[in-house]
Design a protein around this motif. Structure first.
Motif, PDB file in Angstrom:
ATOM      1  N   PRO A  26       0.808  -1.222   0.000  1.00  0.00           N
ATOM      2  CA  PRO A  26       0.000   0.000   0.000  1.00  0.00           C
ATOM      3  C   PRO A  26       0.845   1.278   0.000  1.00  0.00           C
ATOM      4  O   PRO A  26       0.494   2.261  -0.653  1.00  0.00           O
ATOM      5  N   LEU A  27       1.960   1.257   0.724  1.00  0.00           N
ATOM      6  CA  LEU A  27       2.810   2.437   0.818  1.00  0.00           C
ATOM      7  C   LEU A  27       3.404   2.796  -0.534  1.00  0.00           C
ATOM      8  O   LEU A  27       3.312   3.939  -0.994  1.00  0.00           O
ATOM      9  N   VAL A  28       3.995   1.823  -1.199  1.00  0.00           N
ATOM     10  CA  VAL A  28       4.626   2.058  -2.498  1.00  0.00           C
ATOM     11  C   VAL A  28       3.589   2.443  -3.554  1.00  0.00           C
ATOM     12  O   VAL A  28       3.813   3.353  -4.359  1.00  0.00           O
ATOM     13  N   ALA A  29       2.450   1.775  -3.546  1.00  0.00           N
ATOM     14  CA  ALA A  29       1.408   2.097  -4.528  1.00  0.00           C
ATOM     15  C   ALA A  29       0.915   3.524  -4.362  1.00  0.00           C
ATOM     16  O   ALA A  29       0.696   4.242  -5.349  1.00  0.00           O
ATOM     17  N   ASP A  85       5.615  15.022   0.509  1.00  0.00           N
ATOM     18  CA  ASP A  85       4.165  14.985   0.320  1.00  0.00           C
ATOM     19  C   ASP A  85       3.739  13.650  -0.293  1.00  0.00           C
ATOM     20  O   ASP A  85       2.670  13.120   0.036  1.00  0.00           O
ATOM     21  N   ALA A  86       4.577  13.112  -1.179  1.00  0.00           N
ATOM     22  CA  ALA A  86       4.293  11.786  -1.731  1.00  0.00           C
ATOM     23  C   ALA A  86       4.356  10.721  -0.631  1.00  0.00           C
ATOM     24  O   ALA A  86       3.534   9.800  -0.592  1.00  0.00           O
ATOM     25  N   VAL A  87       5.319  10.865   0.275  1.00  0.00           N
ATOM     26  CA  VAL A  87       5.403   9.955   1.417  1.00  0.00           C
ATOM     27  C   VAL A  87       4.141  10.067   2.264  1.00  0.00           C
ATOM     28  O   VAL A  87       3.591   9.058   2.731  1.00  0.00           O
ATOM     29  N   ALA A  88       3.662  11.290   2.471  1.00  0.00           N
ATOM     30  CA  ALA A  88       2.432  11.489   3.255  1.00  0.00           C
ATOM     31  C   ALA A  88       1.249  10.769   2.610  1.00  0.00           C
ATOM     32  O   ALA A  88       0.404  10.202   3.318  1.00  0.00           O
ATOM     33  N   CYS A  89       1.197  10.753   1.279  1.00  0.00           N
ATOM     34  CA  CYS A  89       0.139   9.999   0.597  1.00  0.00           C
ATOM     35  C   CYS A  89       0.255   8.510   0.936  1.00  0.00           C
ATOM     36  O   CYS A  89      -0.750   7.828   1.134  1.00  0.00           O
ATOM     37  N   GLY A  90       1.502   8.025   1.017  1.00  0.00           N
ATOM     38  CA  GLY A  90       1.717   6.642   1.413  1.00  0.00           C
ATOM     39  C   GLY A  90       1.232   6.370   2.823  1.00  0.00           C
ATOM     40  O   GLY A  90       0.627   5.329   3.098  1.00  0.00           O
ATOM     41  N   PHE A  91       1.480   7.303   3.718  1.00  0.00           N
ATOM     42  CA  PHE A  91       1.031   7.143   5.102  1.00  0.00           C
ATOM     43  C   PHE A  91      -0.490   7.126   5.186  1.00  0.00           C
ATOM     44  O   PHE A  91      -1.066   6.398   5.995  1.00  0.00           O
ATOM     45  N   ASP A  92      -1.138   7.941   4.354  1.00  0.00           N
ATOM     46  CA  ASP A  92      -2.606   7.938   4.334  1.00  0.00           C
ATOM     47  C   ASP A  92      -3.132   6.561   3.936  1.00  0.00           C
ATOM     48  O   ASP A  92      -4.131   6.071   4.487  1.00  0.00           O
ATOM     49  N   VAL A 120      -4.006  -0.527   6.638  1.00  0.00           N
ATOM     50  CA  VAL A 120      -3.223  -1.375   7.544  1.00  0.00           C
ATOM     51  C   VAL A 120      -3.435  -0.993   9.007  1.00  0.00           C
ATOM     52  O   VAL A 120      -3.870  -1.804   9.820  1.00  0.00           O
ATOM     53  N   PHE A 121      -3.116   0.238   9.347  1.00  0.00           N
ATOM     54  CA  PHE A 121      -3.177   0.668  10.749  1.00  0.00           C
ATOM     55  C   PHE A 121      -4.553   1.235  11.058  1.00  0.00           C
ATOM     56  O   PHE A 121      -4.726   2.419  11.348  1.00  0.00           O
ATOM     57  N   THR A 122      -5.533   0.343  11.013  1.00  0.00           N
ATOM     58  CA  THR A 122      -6.922   0.736  11.231  1.00  0.00           C
ATOM     59  C   THR A 122      -7.262   0.623  12.718  1.00  0.00           C
ATOM     60  O   THR A 122      -6.586  -0.093  13.469  1.00  0.00           O
ATOM     61  N   PRO A 123      -8.311   1.302  13.155  1.00  0.00           N
ATOM     62  CA  PRO A 123      -8.720   1.167  14.562  1.00  0.00           C
ATOM     63  C   PRO A 123      -8.957  -0.289  14.966  1.00  0.00           C
ATOM     64  O   PRO A 123      -8.646  -0.690  16.093  1.00  0.00           O
ATOM     65  N   ARG A 183      13.131   2.930  -3.663  1.00  0.00           N
ATOM     66  CA  ARG A 183      12.842   2.590  -5.057  1.00  0.00           C
ATOM     67  C   ARG A 183      11.614   3.335  -5.564  1.00  0.00           C
ATOM     68  O   ARG A 183      11.587   3.801  -6.708  1.00  0.00           O
ATOM     69  N   ALA A 184      10.596   3.451  -4.702  1.00  0.00           N
ATOM     70  CA  ALA A 184       9.380   4.159  -5.118  1.00  0.00           C
ATOM     71  C   ALA A 184       9.671   5.633  -5.402  1.00  0.00           C
ATOM     72  O   ALA A 184       9.138   6.203  -6.362  1.00  0.00           O
TER      73      ALA A 184
END
Length: 199
Positions: A64-67, A80-87, A93-96, A132-133
């Motif tokens: 999900p992060l790389v995509a 900002d691209a990294v932040a999109c990965g975190f979203d 993945v890191f859901t409640p 790589r991403a």
């Protein structure tokens, strides 16, 4: 309980964490885990190499992060691209619903140096995937690597905060906050333009 019910990997992981908490990691066997999950020992080995891998398994973060980094707008700044990965990690993945499992998993890993080492290796692999991403987005190699290292640091900070037993914040908010803190720290280290000797 039937031995061929779906979601065997998660059932095995849940059973393992229960047993690690009750008996300790060292005193729990693969057979114990399979029996607690209501599955055969052979089913365990279809999904995991050993009991340590129950805690790690596949790297569910990289995909999900790389995509999401790849899908970020072309004009997005590297972090900002990294932040999109975190979203994406917050959404997928890191859901409640996963937080209680993650808190228990972290407690087991924190108590065992060999598991901490495996967790660190997993982090190295994830950082390489991020590098790589970022390179695939056209960044020069060094910029891609620095961006990935900063992103990985922010991810570790956010993960520690999110998996703290007293936390009530969502992962997405924690990750973006950590990314901002890491970026601010990097600017502080630089000390402003012209501070480093230029080649």
């Amino acid at each position: 309980m039937a031995r061929w019910e779906p979601n065997a990997p998660q059932r095995l992981a849940d059973a393992a964490l229960e047993l690690f908490a009750e008996r300790g990691y060292e005193n729990t066997t693969v057979l114990d885990i399979a029996q607690r999950a209501g599955l055969a020992k052979s089913t365990f080995f279809r999904h995991f190499q050993d009991k340590r891998e129950v805690l790690f398994g596949e790297n569910a973060l990289a995909g999900p992060l790389v995509a999401a980094i790849a899908a970020a707008p072309a004009e997005a700044a590297p972090l900002d691209a990294v932040a999109c990965g975190f979203d994406a990690l917050a959404r997928d993945v890191f859901t409640p619903a996963r937080r209680a499992f993650t808190v228990r998993r972290r407690a087991v890993i924190d108590a065992h140096p060999d598991l901490q080492e495996r967790e660190a290796l997993k982090g190295v692999s994830l950082t390489a995937s991020m590098t790589r991403a970022m390179a695939d987005r056209g960044l020069p190699d060094l910029v891609a690597r620095v961006t990935a290292e900063l992103g990985a640091l922010a991810l570790r900070i956010a993960y520690r905060r999110w998996s703290d037993s007293g936390n009530t914040d969502e992962f997405g908010a924690l990750a973006r906050r950590a990314l901002g803190e890491v970026q601010a720290a990097a600017l502080t280290v630089e000390g402003g333009p012209g501070r480093f000797p230029r080649p």
